[in-house]
Design an enzyme around this catalytic site. Structure first.
Site, PDB file in Angstrom:
ATOM      1  N   ASP A  18      29.299  84.382  -3.757  1.00  0.00           N
ATOM      2  CA  ASP A  18      28.401  83.301  -3.338  1.00  0.00           C
ATOM      3  C   ASP A  18      27.913  83.604  -1.921  1.00  0.00           C
ATOM      4  OD1 ASP A  18      27.252  80.944  -2.445  1.00  0.00           O
ATOM      5  OD2 ASP A  18      28.824  79.666  -3.259  1.00  0.00           O
ATOM      6  N   ILE A  19      26.610  83.660  -1.755  1.00  0.00           N
ATOM      7  CA  ILE A  19      26.059  84.030  -0.447  1.00  0.00           C
ATOM      8  C   ILE A  19      26.431  83.020   0.645  1.00  0.00           C
ATOM      9  CG2 ILE A  19      23.782  82.894  -0.745  1.00  0.00           C
ATOM     10  CD1 ILE A  19      23.258  86.152   0.443  1.00  0.00           C
ATOM     11  N   ASP A  27      18.428  79.021  -2.500  1.00  0.00           N
ATOM     12  CA  ASP A  27      17.827  78.117  -1.521  1.00  0.00           C
ATOM     13  C   ASP A  27      18.579  76.774  -1.490  1.00  0.00           C
ATOM     14  OD1 ASP A  27      16.005  77.318   0.332  1.00  0.00           O
ATOM     15  OD2 ASP A  27      14.271  77.314  -1.003  1.00  0.00           O
ATOM     16  N   GLY A  75      18.586  77.385  -6.977  1.00  0.00           N
ATOM     17  CA  GLY A  75      19.167  78.719  -6.771  1.00  0.00           C
ATOM     18  C   GLY A  75      19.798  78.891  -5.401  1.00  0.00           C
ATOM     19  N   THR A 134      14.820  87.646  -8.385  1.00  0.00           N
ATOM     20  CA  THR A 134      15.247  87.892  -9.777  1.00  0.00           C
ATOM     21  C   THR A 134      15.781  86.646 -10.489  1.00  0.00           C
ATOM     22  OG1 THR A 134      17.519  88.571  -9.220  1.00  0.00           O
ATOM     23  CG2 THR A 134      15.828  90.293  -9.245  1.00  0.00           C
ATOM     24  N   GLY A 135      15.676  85.477  -9.831  1.00  0.00           N
ATOM     25  CA  GLY A 135      16.076  84.224 -10.477  1.00  0.00           C
ATOM     26  C   GLY A 135      14.838  83.500 -10.981  1.00  0.00           C
ATOM     27  N   ALA A 136      14.511  82.396 -10.323  1.00  0.00           N
ATOM     28  CA  ALA A 136      13.352  81.591 -10.724  1.00  0.00           C
ATOM     29  C   ALA A 136      12.050  82.395 -10.700  1.00  0.00           C
ATOM     30  CB  ALA A 136      13.242  80.385  -9.809  1.00  0.00           C
ATOM     31  N   TYR A 137      11.983  83.424  -9.846  1.00  0.00           N
ATOM     32  CA  TYR A 137      10.748  84.221  -9.722  1.00  0.00           C
ATOM     33  C   TYR A 137      10.649  85.360 -10.746  1.00  0.00           C
ATOM     34  CZ  TYR A 137       9.277  81.756  -5.449  1.00  0.00           C
ATOM     35  OH  TYR A 137       8.847  80.812  -4.535  1.00  0.00           O
TER      36      TYR A 137
HETATM   37  P1  ADP Z   1      14.070  83.607  -6.507  1.00  0.00           P
HETATM   38  O1  ADP Z   1      13.314  82.295  -6.505  1.00  0.00           O
HETATM   39  O2  ADP Z   1      13.707  84.502  -5.347  1.00  0.00           O
HETATM   40  O3  ADP Z   1      14.031  84.290  -7.826  1.00  0.00           O
HETATM   41  P2  ADP Z   1      16.743  82.429  -6.998  1.00  0.00           P
HETATM   42  O4  ADP Z   1      17.566  81.699  -6.009  1.00  0.00           O
HETATM   43  O5  ADP Z   1      16.183  81.651  -8.151  1.00  0.00           O
HETATM   44  O6  ADP Z   1      15.600  83.178  -6.148  1.00  0.00           O
HETATM   45  O7  ADP Z   1      17.598  83.625  -7.616  1.00  0.00           O
HETATM   46  C1  ADP Z   1      17.852  84.852  -6.983  1.00  0.00           C
HETATM   47  C2  ADP Z   1      19.198  85.396  -7.414  1.00  0.00           C
HETATM   48  O8  ADP Z   1      20.245  84.722  -6.697  1.00  0.00           O
HETATM   49  C3  ADP Z   1      19.550  85.202  -8.901  1.00  0.00           C
HETATM   50  O9  ADP Z   1      20.210  86.383  -9.344  1.00  0.00           O
HETATM   51  C4  ADP Z   1      20.531  84.030  -8.866  1.00  0.00           C
HETATM   52  O10 ADP Z   1      21.448  84.089  -9.962  1.00  0.00           O
HETATM   53  C5  ADP Z   1      21.270  84.297  -7.581  1.00  0.00           C
HETATM   54  N1  ADP Z   1      21.998  83.163  -6.968  1.00  0.00           N
HETATM   55  C6  ADP Z   1      21.918  81.828  -7.216  1.00  0.00           C
HETATM   56  N2  ADP Z   1      22.770  81.136  -6.431  1.00  0.00           N
HETATM   57  C7  ADP Z   1      23.396  82.041  -5.629  1.00  0.00           C
HETATM   58  C8  ADP Z   1      24.405  81.980  -4.598  1.00  0.00           C
HETATM   59  N3  ADP Z   1      24.939  80.811  -4.206  1.00  0.00           N
HETATM   60  N4  ADP Z   1      24.808  83.149  -4.016  1.00  0.00           N
HETATM   61  C9  ADP Z   1      24.278  84.336  -4.381  1.00  0.00           C
HETATM   62  N5  ADP Z   1      23.343  84.468  -5.343  1.00  0.00           N
HETATM   63  C10 ADP Z   1      22.914  83.340  -5.963  1.00  0.00           C
END
Ligand code: ADP
Length: 179
Positions: free
Chosen positions: A16-17, A40, A38, A124-127
């Site tokens: 977890d970041i 953010d 995500g 690589t998540g919502a985008y």
């Molecule tokens: P984007 O909108 O740039 O695609 P996201 O937050 O939707 O960003 O997703 C980017 C990546 O981060 C995905 O692989 C998601 O599973 C991952 N992610 C979501 N929550 C966390 C977290 N707390 N720590 C690290 N990575 C996360």
């Protein structure tokens, strides 16, 4: 997994970041810097409202650019907010914008004497950026930067799920062999 690049290191971990103790963590933000899901959402929730207050005057942040705030209640002292591209078909400048997003974050770190930073897998998540292609861009951009910028001691990629972690691991092995 950890590899050395000159005197610096690139690390991959699953986690977890928001829990990272690096000088800065990077947020995969959107152009309005007004929060979201995500990474953010997790960063604003863990860091508290001061991060959003600092974001307000720094918006908008176009794709490829980055902005710096404090870390609020996070262990990291700083948050670097960057906006990756929304993936359409790979022919709308997405690779260049993703590279720029990593590079802008690293340049901001160098400018503010940040020695260690943690990135999520931007876009690589919502985008919806395909993870294989995104991993190649992320790791080669960071690797190339560290060769030129020994002031950054550690770049850690914090991957949230097993599948993303494995793809980054395989990509880093391939890039290291290819050197
Ligand atoms: P984007 O909108 O740039 O695609 P996201 O937050 O939707 O960003 O997703 C980017 C990546 O981060 C995905 O692989 C998601 O599973 C991952 N992610 C979501 N929550 C966390 C977290 N707390 N720590 C690290 N990575 C996360």
């Amino acid at each position: 997994m950890r590899i050395a690049i000159k005197g610096s290191a690139v690390e991959l971990i699953k986690g977890d970041i928001t829990a990272q103790e690096t000088d800065a963590i990077v947020n995969a933000a959107n152009t309005t810097l007004s929060g979201g899901g995500g990474v953010d959402g997790a960063i604003h929730k863990a860091g508290g409202p001061s991060i959003m207050e600092e974001c307000k005057p720094l918006a908008p942040c176009p794709a490829g650019e980055a902005r710096l705030t404090g870390g609020g209640q996070l262990k990291a002292k700083h948050v670097i907010h960057t906006v990756g591209p929304v993936y359409k078909d790979g022919r709308h400048n997405e690779p260049r914008l993703l590279e720029k997003s990593y590079r802008s974050s690293l340049e901001l770190a160098s400018k503010h004497r940040i020695r260690s930073l943690a990135f999520p897998s931007i876009s690589t998540g919502a985008y919806r950026y395909p993870v294989e292609e995104a991993a190649r861009i992320a790791l080669s951009t960071v690797g190339g930067y560290l060769v030129q910028h020994p002031e950054i001691e550690l770049v850690r990629f914090v991957l949230f799920d097993d599948k993303t972690y494995k793809i980054y691991q395989r990509t880093l092995e391939e890039l290291s062999v290819g050197e």
